[in-house]
Design an enzyme around this catalytic site. Structure first.
Site, short mmCIF file in Angstrom:
data_model
loop_
_atom_site.label_atom_id
_atom_site.label_comp_id
_atom_site.label_asym_id
_atom_site.label_seq_id
_atom_site.Cartn_x
_atom_site.Cartn_y
_atom_site.Cartn_z
N ALA A 292 3.19 -0.97 5.01
CA ALA A 292 2.57 -1.00 6.34
C ALA A 292 1.99 -2.37 6.69
CB ALA A 292 1.50 0.06 6.45
N PRO B 193 0.79 -1.22 0.00
CA PRO B 193 0.00 0.00 0.00
C PRO B 193 0.83 1.28 0.00
CG PRO B 193 -0.06 -1.03 2.16
CD PRO B 193 0.61 -2.00 1.23
N ASN B 194 0.31 2.25 -0.71
CA ASN B 194 0.84 3.61 -0.82
C ASN B 194 2.11 3.72 -1.65
OD1 ASN B 194 -1.23 4.81 0.83
ND2 ASN B 194 -0.21 3.84 2.56
N ARG C 196 5.41 11.10 -2.60
CA ARG C 196 5.12 10.83 -1.19
C ARG C 196 6.38 10.98 -0.34
NH1 ARG C 196 4.53 4.88 1.39
NH2 ARG C 196 4.03 5.55 3.49
N ARG D 259 13.03 3.81 12.77
CA ARG D 259 11.79 4.58 12.76
C ARG D 259 10.98 4.29 14.01
NH1 ARG D 259 8.99 4.36 7.11
NH2 ARG D 259 7.83 6.00 8.13
N HIS E 51 12.25 -3.05 2.25
CA HIS E 51 11.65 -1.79 2.67
C HIS E 51 12.57 -0.67 2.20
CE1 HIS E 51 8.45 -3.43 5.20
NE2 HIS E 51 9.33 -4.37 5.51
N TYR F 36 11.45 8.63 1.32
CA TYR F 36 11.34 7.53 0.37
C TYR F 36 12.08 7.76 -0.95
CZ TYR F 36 7.76 5.88 3.56
OH TYR F 36 7.11 5.44 4.68
N GLU G 246 12.00 -9.93 1.78
CA GLU G 246 11.25 -8.76 2.22
C GLU G 246 12.13 -7.53 2.04
OE1 GLU G 246 9.08 -7.01 6.26
OE2 GLU G 246 10.29 -8.83 6.38
N ASN H 59 7.64 -5.89 -0.91
CA ASN H 59 7.64 -4.74 -0.01
C ASN H 59 6.21 -4.65 0.52
OD1 ASN H 59 7.58 -2.34 1.34
ND2 ASN H 59 8.71 -1.20 -0.20
#
Length: 152
Positions: free
Chosen positions: A77, A9-10, A17, A107, A100, A22, A98, A74
């Protein structure tokens, strides 16, 4: 060898963004770079992005009938919230890496654990769009070396 990249998502908003976090690359640019790398590696690459947890799960399930040999995911969230995506990955038993874009360990506390990391073949975090490239390289290498004792 067929590999699927799943963007959660996103990530469709990349390039606009929170660019300080990012980066400024768009998802299309990331996918183009991954396609070029896949060509060099001699693998067939498919990409998929969804903001919907159920669509991501369905796409993981579809891997069983489409000849996909591994995933770069990825989960964004959903990595921190989705037991259902974890269960789909376990049910298909496909090797995956995985990734990111940011270093999730630097974070907020809730981002420091994902439901996928402990079942992933590998995890790459913190290198912005290069995280995907490193994840793809690692996955292809691990699939090529699947018989090595070190990976068992």
């Amino acid at each position: 060898m067929k590999i699927l990249v799943i963007h959660g998502p996103n990530l469709n908003l990349l390039g606009t963004r929170e660019t300080s976090m990012y980066g400024s690359e768009t998802l299309e640019e990331i996918n183009n770079t991954l396609s070029e790398l896949a060509l060099k590696l001699g693998v067939e690459l498919s990409v998929f992005q969804s903001n919907s947890e159920s669509a991501i799960i369905e796409r993981i399930h579809d891997c069983l009938s489409s000849g996909i040999k591994g995933l770069v995911i990825n989960p964004a969230a959903y990595g921190h919230t989705s037991i259902a995506i974890r269960d789909a990955l376990l049910a298909t038993a496909l090797p995956f890496v995985e990734v990111h874009l940011t270093n999730v360990h630097s974070r907020e506390e809730f981002r420091r654990k994902t439901y996928l990391s402990d079942i992933a073949r590998g995890v790459v975090v913190g290198f912005r769009s290069k995280s995907y490239e490193l994840g793809l390289l690692g996955l292809v290498h691990s699939l090529d070396k699947a018989d090595d004792e070190v990976l068992k």
